[in-house]
Design a protein around this motif. Structure first.
Motif, mmCIF file in Angstrom:
data_model
loop_
_atom_site.group_PDB
_atom_site.id
_atom_site.type_symbol
_atom_site.label_atom_id
_atom_site.label_comp_id
_atom_site.label_asym_id
_atom_site.label_seq_id
_atom_site.Cartn_x
_atom_site.Cartn_y
_atom_site.Cartn_z
ATOM 1 N N THR A 68 20.762 46.904 -106.941
ATOM 2 C CA THR A 68 19.194 47.025 -107.304
ATOM 3 C C THR A 68 18.875 48.422 -108.167
ATOM 4 O O THR A 68 18.197 47.711 -109.275
ATOM 5 C CB THR A 68 18.514 47.577 -105.420
ATOM 6 O OG1 THR A 68 18.705 45.969 -104.859
ATOM 7 C CG2 THR A 68 16.780 47.746 -105.792
ATOM 8 N N LEU A 71 20.254 46.407 -111.744
ATOM 9 C CA LEU A 71 18.719 45.880 -112.276
ATOM 10 C C LEU A 71 17.190 46.363 -112.108
ATOM 11 O O LEU A 71 17.177 45.638 -113.155
ATOM 12 C CB LEU A 71 18.636 44.329 -110.893
ATOM 13 C CG LEU A 71 19.521 43.855 -110.840
ATOM 14 C CD1 LEU A 71 19.264 42.701 -109.379
ATOM 15 C CD2 LEU A 71 19.991 42.267 -111.999
ATOM 16 N N LEU A 72 16.771 47.425 -111.409
ATOM 17 C CA LEU A 72 15.650 47.867 -111.883
ATOM 18 C C LEU A 72 16.289 48.318 -113.259
ATOM 19 O O LEU A 72 15.218 48.742 -113.899
ATOM 20 C CB LEU A 72 15.573 48.704 -110.898
ATOM 21 C CG LEU A 72 14.797 48.273 -109.924
ATOM 22 C CD1 LEU A 72 14.528 48.198 -108.425
ATOM 23 C CD2 LEU A 72 13.463 46.618 -110.048
ATOM 24 N N ALA A 75 16.091 46.207 -116.862
ATOM 25 C CA ALA A 75 14.838 45.722 -115.977
ATOM 26 C C ALA A 75 14.259 46.841 -117.219
ATOM 27 O O ALA A 75 13.077 46.660 -117.960
ATOM 28 C CB ALA A 75 14.565 45.586 -115.138
ATOM 29 N N ALA A 76 13.776 47.892 -116.239
ATOM 30 C CA ALA A 76 13.170 48.973 -117.182
ATOM 31 C C ALA A 76 13.595 49.921 -119.168
ATOM 32 O O ALA A 76 12.712 48.920 -119.464
ATOM 33 C CB ALA A 76 13.573 50.511 -116.572
ATOM 34 N N ILE A 78 14.728 47.030 -121.034
ATOM 35 C CA ILE A 78 14.352 45.986 -121.389
ATOM 36 C C ILE A 78 13.213 45.702 -121.883
ATOM 37 O O ILE A 78 12.679 45.488 -122.966
ATOM 38 C CB ILE A 78 15.067 44.234 -120.978
ATOM 39 C CG1 ILE A 78 16.112 44.245 -120.580
ATOM 40 C CG2 ILE A 78 14.278 43.410 -120.790
ATOM 41 C CD1 ILE A 78 16.745 43.290 -119.850
ATOM 42 N N ARG A 79 12.634 46.350 -120.250
ATOM 43 C CA ARG A 79 11.204 46.348 -120.750
ATOM 44 C C ARG A 79 10.069 47.360 -121.548
ATOM 45 O O ARG A 79 9.445 46.919 -122.951
ATOM 46 C CB ARG A 79 10.007 47.041 -119.362
ATOM 47 C CG ARG A 79 8.513 47.695 -119.302
ATOM 48 C CD ARG A 79 8.153 45.593 -119.377
ATOM 49 N NE ARG A 79 6.941 46.014 -119.586
ATOM 50 C CZ ARG A 79 6.205 45.641 -120.791
ATOM 51 N NH1 ARG A 79 6.718 45.232 -121.446
ATOM 52 N NH2 ARG A 79 4.695 46.055 -121.084
ATOM 53 N N ILE A 83 11.580 44.005 -124.744
ATOM 54 C CA ILE A 83 10.409 43.866 -124.032
ATOM 55 C C ILE A 83 8.786 43.308 -125.508
ATOM 56 O O ILE A 83 8.694 42.666 -125.977
ATOM 57 C CB ILE A 83 9.331 43.018 -122.792
ATOM 58 C CG1 ILE A 83 10.366 42.568 -122.442
ATOM 59 C CG2 ILE A 83 7.924 43.031 -122.908
ATOM 60 C CD1 ILE A 83 9.876 42.802 -120.445
ATOM 61 N N GLN A 94 16.084 37.825 -126.864
ATOM 62 C CA GLN A 94 15.221 37.330 -126.100
ATOM 63 C C GLN A 94 14.939 35.828 -125.716
ATOM 64 O O GLN A 94 14.608 35.905 -124.550
ATOM 65 C CB GLN A 94 14.067 37.659 -126.763
ATOM 66 C CG GLN A 94 12.494 37.058 -126.640
ATOM 67 C CD GLN A 94 11.622 37.040 -128.422
ATOM 68 O OE1 GLN A 94 11.791 37.669 -129.045
ATOM 69 N NE2 GLN A 94 10.864 36.121 -127.726
ATOM 70 N N LEU A 97 16.191 35.728 -122.162
ATOM 71 C CA LEU A 97 16.251 36.328 -121.062
ATOM 72 C C LEU A 97 14.587 35.629 -120.508
ATOM 73 O O LEU A 97 14.200 35.013 -119.433
ATOM 74 C CB LEU A 97 14.931 37.569 -121.828
ATOM 75 C CG LEU A 97 15.288 38.907 -121.691
ATOM 76 C CD1 LEU A 97 14.649 40.130 -122.072
ATOM 77 C CD2 LEU A 97 16.066 39.419 -120.390
ATOM 78 N N ALA A 125 13.417 37.403 -108.597
ATOM 79 C CA ALA A 125 14.399 38.554 -107.601
ATOM 80 C C ALA A 125 15.535 38.079 -107.035
ATOM 81 O O ALA A 125 16.260 38.454 -106.921
ATOM 82 C CB ALA A 125 13.880 39.274 -107.093
ATOM 83 N N ASN B 16 15.176 47.463 -99.954
ATOM 84 C CA ASN B 16 15.909 46.843 -100.893
ATOM 85 C C ASN B 16 14.979 46.027 -101.541
ATOM 86 O O ASN B 16 14.882 45.378 -102.537
ATOM 87 C CB ASN B 16 17.499 46.978 -100.545
ATOM 88 C CG ASN B 16 17.959 47.101 -102.040
ATOM 89 O OD1 ASN B 16 17.965 47.468 -103.046
ATOM 90 N ND2 ASN B 16 19.001 45.818 -101.500
ATOM 91 N N LEU B 20 12.721 45.725 -105.124
ATOM 92 C CA LEU B 20 13.428 45.098 -106.124
ATOM 93 C C LEU B 20 12.804 43.750 -106.775
ATOM 94 O O LEU B 20 12.695 43.762 -108.109
ATOM 95 C CB LEU B 20 15.118 44.180 -105.681
ATOM 96 C CG LEU B 20 16.108 43.304 -106.701
ATOM 97 C CD1 LEU B 20 16.306 43.916 -107.975
ATOM 98 C CD2 LEU B 20 16.421 42.589 -106.104
ATOM 99 N N THR B 21 12.513 43.042 -105.531
ATOM 100 C CA THR B 21 10.600 42.178 -106.132
ATOM 101 C C THR B 21 10.316 42.373 -106.783
ATOM 102 O O THR B 21 9.573 41.906 -107.899
ATOM 103 C CB THR B 21 10.915 41.496 -104.553
ATOM 104 O OG1 THR B 21 11.934 40.527 -104.141
ATOM 105 C CG2 THR B 21 10.212 40.042 -105.088
ATOM 106 N N LEU B 24 10.989 43.618 -110.713
ATOM 107 C CA LEU B 24 11.778 42.935 -111.385
ATOM 108 C C LEU B 24 10.305 42.179 -111.833
ATOM 109 O O LEU B 24 10.317 42.004 -113.109
ATOM 110 C CB LEU B 24 12.402 42.061 -110.774
ATOM 111 C CG LEU B 24 13.756 42.152 -110.481
ATOM 112 C CD1 LEU B 24 14.795 41.750 -109.925
ATOM 113 C CD2 LEU B 24 14.237 42.714 -112.146
ATOM 114 N N LEU B 27 8.644 44.870 -114.060
ATOM 115 C CA LEU B 27 8.756 45.518 -115.615
ATOM 116 C C LEU B 27 10.050 43.568 -116.175
ATOM 117 O O LEU B 27 9.617 44.283 -117.745
ATOM 118 C CB LEU B 27 10.385 45.414 -115.026
ATOM 119 C CG LEU B 27 10.042 47.342 -113.781
ATOM 120 C CD1 LEU B 27 11.649 47.632 -113.683
ATOM 121 C CD2 LEU B 27 9.800 48.622 -115.411
ATOM 122 N N LEU B 28 10.342 42.859 -115.504
ATOM 123 C CA LEU B 28 10.624 41.836 -116.398
ATOM 124 C C LEU B 28 9.649 40.412 -116.439
ATOM 125 O O LEU B 28 9.710 39.822 -117.315
ATOM 126 C CB LEU B 28 12.117 41.573 -115.880
ATOM 127 C CG LEU B 28 12.924 40.801 -117.303
ATOM 128 C CD1 LEU B 28 13.178 42.688 -118.150
ATOM 129 C CD2 LEU B 28 14.697 40.963 -116.292
#
Lengths: 268, 160
Positions: A68, A71-72, A75-76, A78-79, A83, A94, A97, A125, B16, B20-21, B24, B27-28
């Protein structure tokens, strides 16, 4: 051509040196038999890890937190970095994604055409967690158990608690879809599928655990630790990651669509 | 619990997964999807503009075609009128020419008639004159038959 031959010779030489080193160094000795190792891989009741001094937990939970976090973090990054630079004519990253997002949002729209906003986000997710979590075991990240032994962190979903959590949470998401779409009737529709959380949980657990057990077995014996792990460890894991991601997300979107579909009153 | 199932750990996994959900999603998933929607909107707008321009071009083309058709029709009518005018003019000229020809022929006929009458009158006068001379000679000369022949010969020479 000459350079290629030289590089090939260096590569073969390095491989042989490493092989000789592995064989000469030998094993420090088994702390557990293969039966114990396999049993612990299923039950995780021996090799537990201390969670910030609060509680001894299964290594799968630590793996889940790490996945997690990774991944976060990704993602941060990438954000913040990627993006804002998106273009109408996408580049390769891109495109990857967008393809990932549209794959899950498309799956949600297809499974549940009338209500797919939250479902898309959830299966995105869940899919990311299952896929990255399954590939996580390839990294071989080490941790220390409460007994002081080093262990390799397994895939989060090879822990039965993680699989149950994923299965039941997915069921709750489906239930929420039923309530949002059909109210009390939606609860009834969802409860009809009472075996769903169990089947989803144990499907994930069984699939991931089988991979883990085979890998444990292969790595337990040094004679099986050459070439075979490339097939068993990498290819099977990749295949598992893809299949389990697809199966769970597909099932969730399908059942979500089924229970959240507005019921039509019969006309007399 | 069998299989080392631990409710506390399940709840930790839930937490958790919920983190995550949510993470994500914000953020994405949401930004990427928003961008895709924006791009779709942009291209749809472009498509609509292109369609509107195409429709405008089609309308202008239709108008031009109509004008061309009108012009073609006008040209055709003008051509018909011109042909009719030419035909009329030709017929008039032909009639005029015929009339002129008829007048010329009539005039020529009149002239010929006059010439013939004049020639006839001249001939008769000559004949009378000859007859008078012959009569005179016959009356005053010995051999009237020879004199007659001489006179006839003179007459032929005269005619020639």
């Amino acid at each position: 051509m000459k350079q290629h031959k030289k590089a090939l010779a260096v590569w073969i030489g390095a491989t042989l040196v490493l092989l000789a080193g592995a064989l000469l160094a030998g094993s420090p000795g088994r702390s557990e038999s293969v039966q114990e190792a396999m049993r612990d891989a299923v039950l995780h009741n021996v090799n537990q890890i201390d969670l910030l001094g609060l509680k001894a937990v299964n290594p799968g939970l630590i793996s889940a937190f790490l996945v997690t976090a990774a991944l976060l973090l990704a993602a941060a990054v990438i954000r913040v970095l990627v993006i804002p630079r998106f273009r109408y004519k996408p580049g390769k990253f891109q495109l990857v994604l967008e393809e990932a997002v549209s794959l899950f949002s498309g799956m949600a729209r297809e499974g549940s055409p009338h209500r797919c906003g939250f479902l898309g986000a959830y299966i995105f997710a869940a899919g990311a967690f299952i896929f990255v979590g399954t590939l996580f075991e390839l990294l071989g990240i080490q941790a220390i158990t409460v007994h002081g032994h080093p262990i390799t962190l397994p895939a989060p979903l090879s822990d039965v608690n993680a699989a149950i959590a994923m299965g039941t949470l997915s069921y709750l998401v489906i239930l929420s879809g039923g309530i949002a779409g059909n109210g009390v009737k939606g609860i009834g529709k969802t409860l009809k599928e009472f075996s769903l959380p169990i089947s989803m949980s144990f499907r994930l657990f069984g699939a991931l655990l089988s991979g883990l057990l085979v890998t444990e077995l292969v790595y337990y014996y040094i004679t099986l630790s050459f070439i075979l792990p490339v097939i068993v460890g990498v290819l099977f894991t990749l295949l598992h990651a893809l299949i389990q991601t697809y199966v769970l997300t597909m099932l969730v979107s399908m059942y979500y669509g089924e229970v959240s579909e507005p019921s039509h009153k019969k006309k007399h | 619990m069998p299989l080392n199932i631990d409710l506390q750990q399940i709840l930790l996994h839930w937490m958790n997964l919920a983190i995550l959900t949510g993470g994500l999603y914000f953020l994405l998933y949401k930004p990427v999807k928003a961008f895709m929607v924006k791009r779709e909107e942009y291209y749809r707008k472009l498509d609509e503009e292109a369609a509107a321009r195409l429709a405008e071009a089609e309308r202008i083309k239709a108008e031009c075609q109509a004008k061309l058709d009108e012009a073609d029709e006008e040209i055709r009518q003008e051509r018909v009128r011109a042909q009719q005018s030419i035909q009329q003019s030709t017929e008039d000229q032909l009639a005029q020419a015929k009339e002129q020809a008829r007048q010329i022929v009539a005039h020529a006929q009149t002239e010929a008639e006059h010439s013939r009458e004049r020639a006839l009158r001249e001939s008769q006068r000559e004949l009378r004159k000859l007859a008078a001379q012959a009569t005179r000679k016959l009356a005053f000369h010995a051999d009237p038959f020879d004199q007659f022949l001489d006179l006839a010969e003179e007459g032929e020479e005269y005619e020639e």
